[in-house]
Design a protein around this motif. Sequence first.
Motif, PDB file in Angstrom:
ATOM      1  N   LYS A  53       0.818  -1.221   0.000  1.00  0.00           N
ATOM      2  CA  LYS A  53       0.000   0.000   0.000  1.00  0.00           C
ATOM      3  C   LYS A  53       0.847   1.264   0.000  1.00  0.00           C
ATOM      4  O   LYS A  53       0.385   2.315  -0.418  1.00  0.00           O
ATOM      5  CB  LYS A  53      -0.953   0.007   1.183  1.00  0.00           C
ATOM      6  N   THR A  54       2.097   1.176   0.439  1.00  0.00           N
ATOM      7  CA  THR A  54       2.975   2.345   0.442  1.00  0.00           C
ATOM      8  C   THR A  54       3.648   2.565  -0.906  1.00  0.00           C
ATOM      9  O   THR A  54       4.296   3.579  -1.112  1.00  0.00           O
ATOM     10  CB  THR A  54       4.059   2.205   1.528  1.00  0.00           C
ATOM     11  N   ASP A  55       3.483   1.630  -1.844  1.00  0.00           N
ATOM     12  CA  ASP A  55       4.122   1.720  -3.154  1.00  0.00           C
ATOM     13  C   ASP A  55       3.314   2.524  -4.165  1.00  0.00           C
ATOM     14  O   ASP A  55       3.820   2.884  -5.217  1.00  0.00           O
ATOM     15  CB  ASP A  55       4.363   0.322  -3.742  1.00  0.00           C
ATOM     16  N   TYR A  56       2.058   2.785  -3.878  1.00  0.00           N
ATOM     17  CA  TYR A  56       1.199   3.452  -4.857  1.00  0.00           C
ATOM     18  C   TYR A  56       0.250   4.436  -4.176  1.00  0.00           C
ATOM     19  O   TYR A  56       0.029   4.387  -2.972  1.00  0.00           O
ATOM     20  CB  TYR A  56       0.395   2.432  -5.668  1.00  0.00           C
ATOM     21  N   VAL A  57      -0.307   5.324  -5.002  1.00  0.00           N
ATOM     22  CA  VAL A  57      -1.336   6.268  -4.571  1.00  0.00           C
ATOM     23  C   VAL A  57      -2.608   5.898  -5.320  1.00  0.00           C
ATOM     24  O   VAL A  57      -2.572   5.621  -6.519  1.00  0.00           O
ATOM     25  CB  VAL A  57      -0.922   7.720  -4.901  1.00  0.00           C
ATOM     26  N   LEU A  58      -3.714   5.886  -4.621  1.00  0.00           N
ATOM     27  CA  LEU A  58      -5.003   5.563  -5.217  1.00  0.00           C
ATOM     28  C   LEU A  58      -5.913   6.769  -5.049  1.00  0.00           C
ATOM     29  O   LEU A  58      -6.033   7.315  -3.957  1.00  0.00           O
ATOM     30  CB  LEU A  58      -5.602   4.345  -4.508  1.00  0.00           C
ATOM     31  N   GLU A  59      -6.539   7.192  -6.148  1.00  0.00           N
ATOM     32  CA  GLU A  59      -7.385   8.388  -6.118  1.00  0.00           C
ATOM     33  C   GLU A  59      -8.650   8.145  -6.918  1.00  0.00           C
ATOM     34  O   GLU A  59      -8.607   7.554  -8.000  1.00  0.00           O
ATOM     35  CB  GLU A  59      -6.596   9.557  -6.711  1.00  0.00           C
ATOM     36  N   ARG A  60      -9.752   8.616  -6.402  1.00  0.00           N
ATOM     37  CA  ARG A  60     -11.023   8.481  -7.116  1.00  0.00           C
ATOM     38  C   ARG A  60     -11.108   9.523  -8.227  1.00  0.00           C
ATOM     39  O   ARG A  60     -10.807  10.693  -8.023  1.00  0.00           O
ATOM     40  CB  ARG A  60     -12.187   8.652  -6.151  1.00  0.00           C
ATOM     41  N   ALA A  61     -11.528   9.097  -9.395  1.00  0.00           N
ATOM     42  CA  ALA A  61     -11.675   9.991 -10.548  1.00  0.00           C
ATOM     43  C   ALA A  61     -13.075  10.594 -10.561  1.00  0.00           C
ATOM     44  O   ALA A  61     -14.004  10.080  -9.930  1.00  0.00           O
ATOM     45  CB  ALA A  61     -11.420   9.217 -11.840  1.00  0.00           C
ATOM     46  N   SER A  62     -13.250  11.674 -11.292  1.00  0.00           N
ATOM     47  CA  SER A  62     -14.542  12.360 -11.341  1.00  0.00           C
ATOM     48  C   SER A  62     -15.627  11.524 -12.009  1.00  0.00           C
ATOM     49  O   SER A  62     -16.808  11.738 -11.771  1.00  0.00           O
ATOM     50  CB  SER A  62     -14.393  13.699 -12.070  1.00  0.00           C
ATOM     51  N   VAL A  68      -5.598  -1.148  -8.850  1.00  0.00           N
ATOM     52  CA  VAL A  68      -4.333  -1.654  -8.315  1.00  0.00           C
ATOM     53  C   VAL A  68      -3.858  -2.862  -9.116  1.00  0.00           C
ATOM     54  O   VAL A  68      -2.665  -2.995  -9.415  1.00  0.00           O
ATOM     55  CB  VAL A  68      -4.471  -1.981  -6.813  1.00  0.00           C
ATOM     56  N   LEU A  69      -4.781  -3.748  -9.499  1.00  0.00           N
ATOM     57  CA  LEU A  69      -4.417  -4.901 -10.324  1.00  0.00           C
ATOM     58  C   LEU A  69      -3.869  -4.448 -11.671  1.00  0.00           C
ATOM     59  O   LEU A  69      -2.847  -4.963 -12.150  1.00  0.00           O
ATOM     60  CB  LEU A  69      -5.633  -5.808 -10.524  1.00  0.00           C
ATOM     61  N   GLY A 100     -16.114   8.382 -11.457  1.00  0.00           N
ATOM     62  CA  GLY A 100     -16.481   7.280 -10.582  1.00  0.00           C
ATOM     63  C   GLY A 100     -15.472   6.160 -10.541  1.00  0.00           C
ATOM     64  O   GLY A 100     -15.565   5.280  -9.700  1.00  0.00           O
ATOM     65  N   GLY A 101     -14.510   6.164 -11.456  1.00  0.00           N
ATOM     66  CA  GLY A 101     -13.470   5.142 -11.456  1.00  0.00           C
ATOM     67  C   GLY A 101     -12.342   5.523 -10.513  1.00  0.00           C
ATOM     68  O   GLY A 101     -12.468   6.445  -9.697  1.00  0.00           O
ATOM     69  N   TYR A 102     -11.236   4.816 -10.634  1.00  0.00           N
ATOM     70  CA  TYR A 102     -10.088   5.053  -9.761  1.00  0.00           C
ATOM     71  C   TYR A 102      -8.800   5.067 -10.564  1.00  0.00           C
ATOM     72  O   TYR A 102      -8.644   4.297 -11.518  1.00  0.00           O
ATOM     73  CB  TYR A 102      -9.994   3.961  -8.692  1.00  0.00           C
ATOM     74  N   TYR A 103      -7.890   5.955 -10.176  1.00  0.00           N
ATOM     75  CA  TYR A 103      -6.544   6.005 -10.747  1.00  0.00           C
ATOM     76  C   TYR A 103      -5.564   5.550  -9.677  1.00  0.00           C
ATOM     77  O   TYR A 103      -5.705   5.897  -8.506  1.00  0.00           O
ATOM     78  CB  TYR A 103      -6.166   7.425 -11.172  1.00  0.00           C
ATOM     79  N   ALA A 104      -4.567   4.796 -10.101  1.00  0.00           N
ATOM     80  CA  ALA A 104      -3.492   4.381  -9.201  1.00  0.00           C
ATOM     81  C   ALA A 104      -2.176   4.652  -9.910  1.00  0.00           C
ATOM     82  O   ALA A 104      -2.066   4.485 -11.128  1.00  0.00           O
ATOM     83  CB  ALA A 104      -3.615   2.900  -8.866  1.00  0.00           C
ATOM     84  N   TRP A 105      -1.178   5.111  -9.158  1.00  0.00           N
ATOM     85  CA  TRP A 105       0.146   5.310  -9.734  1.00  0.00           C
ATOM     86  C   TRP A 105       1.201   5.005  -8.690  1.00  0.00           C
ATOM     87  O   TRP A 105       0.961   5.079  -7.494  1.00  0.00           O
ATOM     88  CB  TRP A 105       0.328   6.709 -10.314  1.00  0.00           C
TER      89      TRP A 105
END
Length: 60
Positions: free
Chosen positions: A5-14, A39-40, A16-21
Amino acid sequence: MKLNKTDYVLERASDGGYYAWLTVNMQCNAYGESPEEAVLNLQETMNEMIDEMYMVEEFI
């Protein structure tokens, strides 16, 4: 390589989906309809990037 969980940032998109980097490389990112899917997808993108790095190293 498994992501922590410390390797990536997860953010909700406008939409309704999600971005991870990755925290160490924002250019390695992914989108998903759910947090788990994002994340997958990020895991798959990271593995592809690592494979490409090894291919370039073998070429040189």
